[in-house]
Design a protein around this motif. Sequence first.
Motif, PDB file in Angstrom:
ATOM      1  N   LYS A  72       0.809  -1.224   0.000  1.00  0.00           N
ATOM      2  CA  LYS A  72       0.000   0.000   0.000  1.00  0.00           C
ATOM      3  C   LYS A  72       0.839   1.269   0.000  1.00  0.00           C
ATOM      4  N   THR A  73       2.156   1.139   0.148  1.00  0.00           N
ATOM      5  CA  THR A  73       3.007   2.329   0.139  1.00  0.00           C
ATOM      6  C   THR A  73       3.654   2.581  -1.220  1.00  0.00           C
ATOM      7  N   MET A  74       3.905   1.522  -1.979  1.00  0.00           N
ATOM      8  CA  MET A  74       4.638   1.709  -3.229  1.00  0.00           C
ATOM      9  C   MET A  74       4.595   0.464  -4.100  1.00  0.00           C
ATOM     10  N   HIS A  75       5.072   0.633  -5.337  1.00  0.00           N
ATOM     11  CA  HIS A  75       5.364  -0.455  -6.267  1.00  0.00           C
ATOM     12  C   HIS A  75       6.851  -0.328  -6.565  1.00  0.00           C
ATOM     13  N   GLY A  76       7.639  -1.332  -6.220  1.00  0.00           N
ATOM     14  CA  GLY A  76       9.082  -1.220  -6.340  1.00  0.00           C
ATOM     15  C   GLY A  76       9.694  -2.277  -7.237  1.00  0.00           C
ATOM     16  N   VAL A  77      10.870  -1.948  -7.745  1.00  0.00           N
ATOM     17  CA  VAL A  77      11.631  -2.866  -8.597  1.00  0.00           C
ATOM     18  C   VAL A  77      13.050  -2.975  -8.056  1.00  0.00           C
ATOM     19  N   MET A  78      13.527  -4.200  -7.907  1.00  0.00           N
ATOM     20  CA  MET A  78      14.941  -4.444  -7.622  1.00  0.00           C
ATOM     21  C   MET A  78      15.564  -4.922  -8.935  1.00  0.00           C
ATOM     22  N   HIS A  79      16.513  -4.149  -9.437  1.00  0.00           N
ATOM     23  CA  HIS A  79      17.151  -4.460 -10.709  1.00  0.00           C
ATOM     24  C   HIS A  79      18.595  -4.871 -10.443  1.00  0.00           C
ATOM     25  N   MET A  80      18.911  -6.108 -10.768  1.00  0.00           N
ATOM     26  CA  MET A  80      20.269  -6.622 -10.598  1.00  0.00           C
ATOM     27  C   MET A  80      20.894  -6.780 -11.979  1.00  0.00           C
ATOM     28  N   SER A  81      22.171  -6.415 -12.069  1.00  0.00           N
ATOM     29  CA  SER A  81      22.861  -6.519 -13.352  1.00  0.00           C
ATOM     30  C   SER A  81      24.309  -6.955 -13.138  1.00  0.00           C
ATOM     31  N   TRP A  82      24.942  -7.334 -14.228  1.00  0.00           N
ATOM     32  CA  TRP A  82      26.318  -7.836 -14.198  1.00  0.00           C
ATOM     33  C   TRP A  82      27.124  -6.975 -15.162  1.00  0.00           C
ATOM     34  N   VAL A  83      28.063  -6.205 -14.620  1.00  0.00           N
ATOM     35  CA  VAL A  83      28.741  -5.177 -15.416  1.00  0.00           C
ATOM     36  C   VAL A  83      30.259  -5.350 -15.361  1.00  0.00           C
ATOM     37  N   PRO A  84      30.968  -4.921 -16.416  1.00  0.00           N
ATOM     38  CA  PRO A  84      32.435  -4.915 -16.370  1.00  0.00           C
ATOM     39  C   PRO A  84      32.904  -3.975 -15.258  1.00  0.00           C
ATOM     40  N   ASP A  85      33.971  -4.381 -14.556  1.00  0.00           N
ATOM     41  CA  ASP A  85      34.451  -3.564 -13.434  1.00  0.00           C
ATOM     42  C   ASP A  85      35.574  -2.601 -13.825  1.00  0.00           C
ATOM     43  N   GLY A  86      35.941  -2.583 -15.114  1.00  0.00           N
ATOM     44  CA  GLY A  86      36.998  -1.694 -15.574  1.00  0.00           C
ATOM     45  C   GLY A  86      38.389  -2.225 -15.334  1.00  0.00           C
ATOM     46  N   LYS A  87      38.484  -3.436 -14.752  1.00  0.00           N
ATOM     47  CA  LYS A  87      39.788  -4.036 -14.446  1.00  0.00           C
ATOM     48  C   LYS A  87      39.923  -5.413 -15.097  1.00  0.00           C
ATOM     49  N   GLY A  88      39.076  -5.683 -16.058  1.00  0.00           N
ATOM     50  CA  GLY A  88      39.128  -6.971 -16.734  1.00  0.00           C
ATOM     51  C   GLY A  88      38.173  -8.001 -16.167  1.00  0.00           C
ATOM     52  N   GLY A  89      37.483  -7.651 -15.089  1.00  0.00           N
ATOM     53  CA  GLY A  89      36.533  -8.576 -14.478  1.00  0.00           C
ATOM     54  C   GLY A  89      35.121  -8.019 -14.517  1.00  0.00           C
ATOM     55  N   TYR A  90      34.270  -8.577 -13.678  1.00  0.00           N
ATOM     56  CA  TYR A  90      32.870  -8.174 -13.614  1.00  0.00           C
ATOM     57  C   TYR A  90      32.447  -8.058 -12.148  1.00  0.00           C
ATOM     58  N   ARG A  91      31.312  -7.411 -11.945  1.00  0.00           N
ATOM     59  CA  ARG A  91      30.735  -7.306 -10.601  1.00  0.00           C
ATOM     60  C   ARG A  91      29.229  -7.063 -10.751  1.00  0.00           C
ATOM     61  N   GLY A  92      28.534  -7.267  -9.662  1.00  0.00           N
ATOM     62  CA  GLY A  92      27.105  -7.006  -9.647  1.00  0.00           C
ATOM     63  C   GLY A  92      26.806  -5.542  -9.408  1.00  0.00           C
ATOM     64  N   GLN A  93      25.649  -5.135  -9.864  1.00  0.00           N
ATOM     65  CA  GLN A  93      25.161  -3.782  -9.614  1.00  0.00           C
ATOM     66  C   GLN A  93      23.676  -3.883  -9.298  1.00  0.00           C
ATOM     67  N   MET A  94      23.238  -3.129  -8.303  1.00  0.00           N
ATOM     68  CA  MET A  94      21.836  -3.157  -7.901  1.00  0.00           C
ATOM     69  C   MET A  94      21.234  -1.765  -7.995  1.00  0.00           C
ATOM     70  N   ALA A  95      20.069  -1.681  -8.613  1.00  0.00           N
ATOM     71  CA  ALA A  95      19.321  -0.425  -8.671  1.00  0.00           C
ATOM     72  C   ALA A  95      17.944  -0.658  -8.073  1.00  0.00           C
ATOM     73  N   VAL A  96      17.449   0.339  -7.366  1.00  0.00           N
ATOM     74  CA  VAL A  96      16.119   0.275  -6.761  1.00  0.00           C
ATOM     75  C   VAL A  96      15.267   1.374  -7.385  1.00  0.00           C
ATOM     76  N   LEU A  97      14.170   0.969  -8.007  1.00  0.00           N
ATOM     77  CA  LEU A  97      13.247   1.907  -8.635  1.00  0.00           C
ATOM     78  C   LEU A  97      11.901   1.810  -7.930  1.00  0.00           C
ATOM     79  N   VAL A  98      11.251   2.943  -7.723  1.00  0.00           N
ATOM     80  CA  VAL A  98      10.028   2.956  -6.931  1.00  0.00           C
ATOM     81  C   VAL A  98       8.985   3.882  -7.550  1.00  0.00           C
ATOM     82  N   LYS A  99       7.750   3.441  -7.500  1.00  0.00           N
ATOM     83  CA  LYS A  99       6.599   4.276  -7.826  1.00  0.00           C
ATOM     84  C   LYS A  99       5.766   4.383  -6.555  1.00  0.00           C
ATOM     85  N   PRO A 100       5.916   5.486  -5.795  1.00  0.00           N
ATOM     86  CA  PRO A 100       5.165   5.623  -4.539  1.00  0.00           C
ATOM     87  C   PRO A 100       3.657   5.651  -4.784  1.00  0.00           C
TER      88      PRO A 100
END
Length: 199
Positions: A128-156
Amino acid sequence: MKLPDAAHTSRPWRIHEITPDFRLYDVWALPTPGGPDDFPLLIQDTVGGDTSHSPSWIARTLFAIRWKLGGLLGWDGEDSGVGRRVPTLRDRLPADLREGPTGPVFKTLPFKSVFLTDDEWASEIANKTMHGVMHMSWVPDGKGGYRGQMAVLVKPNGLFGKAYMAAIGPFRHLLVYPPLMREIDQTWRAHGAHGVRGT
């Protein structure tokens, strides 16, 4: 580590196509160094998460209070969730994503997978407070490897939802995310120690 919004908005993620009416609240670099094929392991860790088992007693307490309040005030009832108060974001997916994998089922957290690609996974939650999205992604780390990235999107959900999101902001950044990042780091290091993930 908290990142600027551009770390999410500048990338050609598919999530942008279905959330133009959502606000980006947070972007975090996850302490998950790995190889190009380690994204499924991050997803596995995420769907197995349980707020009641957080190593941080502060985080456990805050989540316990939130779930208790939600129960008492009716914030988290079945009529307020995805598919009831709000349509699922799967209804907005273009054909190629709709026909692709949805993503895994969460074990305890009240999220539902929306879509999954080789380097991007979105899940949603609503109350009842919001509609939210957890977005997980896998991105280059700039050093030849990769790492996870998390974004949180919300529609209150209306003025109440906006006030609620503003009120919990300091708690998220000071008391929830720091121990969450430490927990992710510990779990990921354990994978490396047991030879589960790549390099």
